[in-house]
Design a protein around this motif. Structure first.
Motif, short mmCIF file in Angstrom:
data_model
loop_
_atom_site.label_atom_id
_atom_site.label_comp_id
_atom_site.label_asym_id
_atom_site.label_seq_id
_atom_site.Cartn_x
_atom_site.Cartn_y
_atom_site.Cartn_z
N ARG A 71 0.77 -1.29 -0.07
CA ARG A 71 0.02 -0.17 0.16
C ARG A 71 1.05 1.26 -0.05
NH1 ARG A 71 -5.05 -1.62 0.64
NH2 ARG A 71 -5.39 -3.50 1.84
N GLU A 72 1.88 1.29 0.64
CA GLU A 72 2.78 2.46 0.95
C GLU A 72 3.60 2.66 -0.68
OE1 GLU A 72 3.06 4.37 3.09
OE2 GLU A 72 4.63 5.55 2.44
N HIS A 73 4.10 1.65 -1.11
CA HIS A 73 4.95 1.98 -2.28
C HIS A 73 4.50 1.67 -3.73
CE1 HIS A 73 8.44 2.47 0.29
NE2 HIS A 73 8.25 1.19 0.92
N THR A 74 3.00 1.05 -3.83
CA THR A 74 2.42 0.93 -5.09
C THR A 74 1.05 1.54 -5.04
OG1 THR A 74 1.42 -1.13 -4.68
CG2 THR A 74 3.62 -1.34 -5.29
N ARG A 90 7.34 -16.41 10.64
CA ARG A 90 7.00 -16.44 9.20
C ARG A 90 6.18 -15.34 8.72
NH1 ARG A 90 4.20 -21.93 8.81
NH2 ARG A 90 4.27 -21.93 11.37
N ALA A 91 5.04 -14.87 9.51
CA ALA A 91 4.51 -13.54 9.11
C ALA A 91 5.50 -12.45 8.81
CB ALA A 91 3.37 -13.39 9.95
N ALA A 92 6.48 -12.17 9.68
CA ALA A 92 7.05 -11.23 9.33
C ALA A 92 8.12 -11.35 8.30
CB ALA A 92 8.25 -11.28 10.90
N LEU A 93 8.60 -12.70 8.00
CA LEU A 93 9.24 -12.93 6.83
C LEU A 93 8.48 -12.55 5.66
CD1 LEU A 93 11.57 -13.97 5.51
CD2 LEU A 93 10.69 -16.39 5.89
N ALA A 94 6.92 -12.84 5.75
CA ALA A 94 6.11 -12.55 4.50
C ALA A 94 6.14 -11.05 4.23
CB ALA A 94 4.49 -13.43 4.91
N ARG A 95 5.96 -10.66 5.37
CA ARG A 95 5.97 -8.94 5.30
C ARG A 95 7.22 -8.39 4.77
NH1 ARG A 95 5.19 -5.45 10.60
NH2 ARG A 95 7.27 -5.78 10.87
N ALA A 96 8.49 -9.05 5.07
CA ALA A 96 9.63 -8.59 4.61
C ALA A 96 9.79 -8.84 2.98
CB ALA A 96 10.89 -9.37 5.50
N ILE A 97 9.31 -9.93 2.41
CA ILE A 97 9.16 -10.22 1.10
C ILE A 97 8.21 -9.88 0.29
CG2 ILE A 97 10.85 -12.24 1.46
CD1 ILE A 97 8.51 -14.03 0.98
N ALA A 98 7.26 -8.97 0.97
CA ALA A 98 6.01 -8.46 0.11
C ALA A 98 6.33 -7.75 -1.10
CB ALA A 98 5.28 -7.44 1.14
N MET A 99 7.52 -6.98 -1.15
CA MET A 99 7.78 -6.20 -2.18
C MET A 99 8.66 -6.85 -3.17
SD MET A 99 6.46 -3.18 -2.34
CE MET A 99 7.60 -2.21 -3.28
#
Lengths: 265, 264
Positions: free
Chosen positions: A111-114, A152-161
């Protein structure tokens, strides 16, 4: 083995202070594209500090940190903002936003970057959650997750972009061995599937040896050794061997300095 | 030796205080920067977050604000009638209530209420986020924490607090009217008539302007304390308490200065 490639992370003579105390004493390091670099060291070795500086969270005393060819100590806030899109970070405690659902956490960078529409963002976030085996958990709040799921959720957020650089602070801290091993597999899978360059900070030997292409051993703010798993295992440096064999440090005590500390002179 | 020590402590405390005021000033400037420049840099302050804060800080505080203001109105009527009895001029109490409520007490009571309710919540929320590394996470995602957390609250507070103050004006005047009509026997209609005659726009605006200043103080002190939280849950508790004490003190001091310059 990697000398023909350009480094994506290039640190030169990094010196940092915390107040008066010097933490890093001139660290230089190259990390190459597609590599998993593990930064290892005991408590107080400066490895967490090193990571915070790599992330551009603090300004170093001196030295340079180049990420993807840009020196982050020289960038203005707009250039840093652009660079942040290409970096992902998974913090030690996960650092999920507690006021948002798991799904919203993963969506936030998008949401922030796209400018993508809501439906696309939601699908992309679910894709990332599926990738870390958290499919169907997007409506839960972070407080409802177990320790391994938070990571794992934190990892998912880290690779979102789909970042080119992924930083991972203590992936196995506070997890049981099975979950920790699953996380290691996940890191390897991500590197192979998404061709990321991954920097992992850890003190867990098993995990480090399993995932690392190369290992950097930090001790008291200095780099003791950079090498492959084999090279670190066979190192004859006594401090490295202490770390590998869980031996307590036997430091020689300077009697004068000891007396001076006790008497506060 | 003792004197020197005391002097040194005084000096250090002064430096800390100046440092803190400077920090809060920087927080204000950066929040304003994001509110104004953010949209042009494609990093806007989210309107949804502003409305959410306005609901939490303002709308949800309306019932309690009305009750408190009503109480203040009744209290002023009791004290006013008691004082005016000395001169046999009980009916003049209307003037006293009308002016002190609009110029002083509504904004003060609303300010203290919101400082306790929302300033503390802000300190606790930001403090928890600092302790959980959520602020670091925001920064590495590329989201400036001041734009994301402080600017919406600052804007919401500075809209909502003046609005609450006007509502509190009505409740307090009503409280005063109810008691006065029972005690002195002035009808509610006559009371309203007198009040409208006495009040000028300026009187109401003085309260509203004060509320605007209080809003900024509450937002900055709440956020400023949150960002310096250290040391887990205990640290968060400490900054929360500190933010309430600081913002209420700041409100009272600011009110005093305001009143001094505007009333003389």
């Amino acid at each position: 083995m990697n000398t023909d490639r350009e480094p994506v992370i290039r640190v030169r003579d990094l010196v940092t202070h915390y107040g008066e105390r010097q933490i890093l004493k001139g660290v230089s390091l190259d990390v190459y594209s597609g590599e998993i670099m593990v930064i290892m060291g005991g408590s107080g070795s400066g490895k967490s500090t090193f990571l915070r500086f790599l992330l551009g969270l603090h300004v170093p005393t001196s030295g340079s940190i180049e990420l993807l060819g840009q020196d982050i100590t020289q960038l203005d806030s707009q250039e840093m903002y652009a660079l942040r899109k290409k970096m992902g970070v998974s913090f030690q405690g996960g650092a999920l936003f507690n006021s948002m659902t798991v799904g919203e956490n993963v969506q936030l960078p998008l949401r922030e970057h796209t400018d993508l529409d809501d439906a696309t963002i939601e699908i992309m976030s679910r894709l990332k959650l599926e990738l870390v085996n958290l499919g169907g958990f997007d409506k839960l709040m972070p407080a409802q997750l177990s320790g391994g799921m938070v990571k794992r959720a934190a990892l998912a957020r880290a690779i979102a972009m789909d970042p080119r650089l992924l930083f991972f602070d203590e992936p196995s801290a506070g997890l049981d061995p099975v979950v920790s091993a699953e996380l290691d597999e996940l890191i390897l899978k991500l590197r192979d599937a998404l061709n990321m360059t991954i920097v992992v900070v850890t003190h867990e030997l098993d995990s480090a040896f399993k995932i690392a292409d190369r290992i950097t051993v930090l001790d008291q703010g200095d780099i003791l050794l950079v090498g492959t798993v084999e090279e670190v295992r066979n190192s004859d440096n006594s401090r490295v061997q202490d770390l590998l064999n869980r031996r307590p440090r036997d430091e020689t005590i300077d009697p004068d300095a000891y007396m001076a500390r006790l008497t506060n002179a | 030796m003792r004197g020197v020590y005391g002097l040194e402590r005084l000096g250090r405390a002064t430096v800390r205080a100046v440092e803190e005021i400077g920090y809060l000033g920087a927080l204000l400037i950066e929040s304003l920067f994001w509110l104004i420049v953010g949209p042009f840099r494609r990093q806007p302050v989210r309107i949804a977050a502003v409305f959410q804060q306005m609901t939490q800080i303002g709308v949800n505080a309306v019932p309690i604000a009305l009750v408190l203001a009503f109480g203040v109105g009744v209290m002023l009527a009791i004290q006013g009638i008691h004082t005016m009895k000395t001169f046999g001029a009980e009916s003049k109490v209307v003037i006293g209530i009308a002016l002190s409520v609009t110029r002083e007490f509504s904004s003060l009571i609303v300010g203290i209420l919101v400082a306790g309710r929302s300033g503390s919540a802000m300190a606790a929320r930001i403090g928890t986020m600092v302790v959980n590394q959520e602020i670091d996470a925001l920064r590495v995602i590329g989201i400036n924490p001041i734009r994301y957390l402080v600017a919406p609250s600052l804007l919401a507070l500075s809209i909502v607090l003046p609005a609450l103050t006007v509502l509190a004006d009505f409740a307090a005047l009503f409280g005063g009217a109810v008691y006065t009509s029972m005690d002195v026997g002035i009808s509610l209609a006559a009371y309203a008539q007198d009040t409208v005659e006495v009040l000028k726009v300026n009187d109401v605006m003085q309260g509203v302007n004060k509320a605007f200043v209080f809003a900024i103080l509450i937002a900055l002190i709440g956020a400023g304390n949150g960002f310096v939280a250290t040391g887990g849950a205990e640290g968060v508790g400490r900054v929360t308490t500190r933010s309430v004490v600081m913002s209420i003190s700041a409100i009272v001091m600011a009110d005093m200065m305001f009143t001094f310059f505007l009333t003389r």
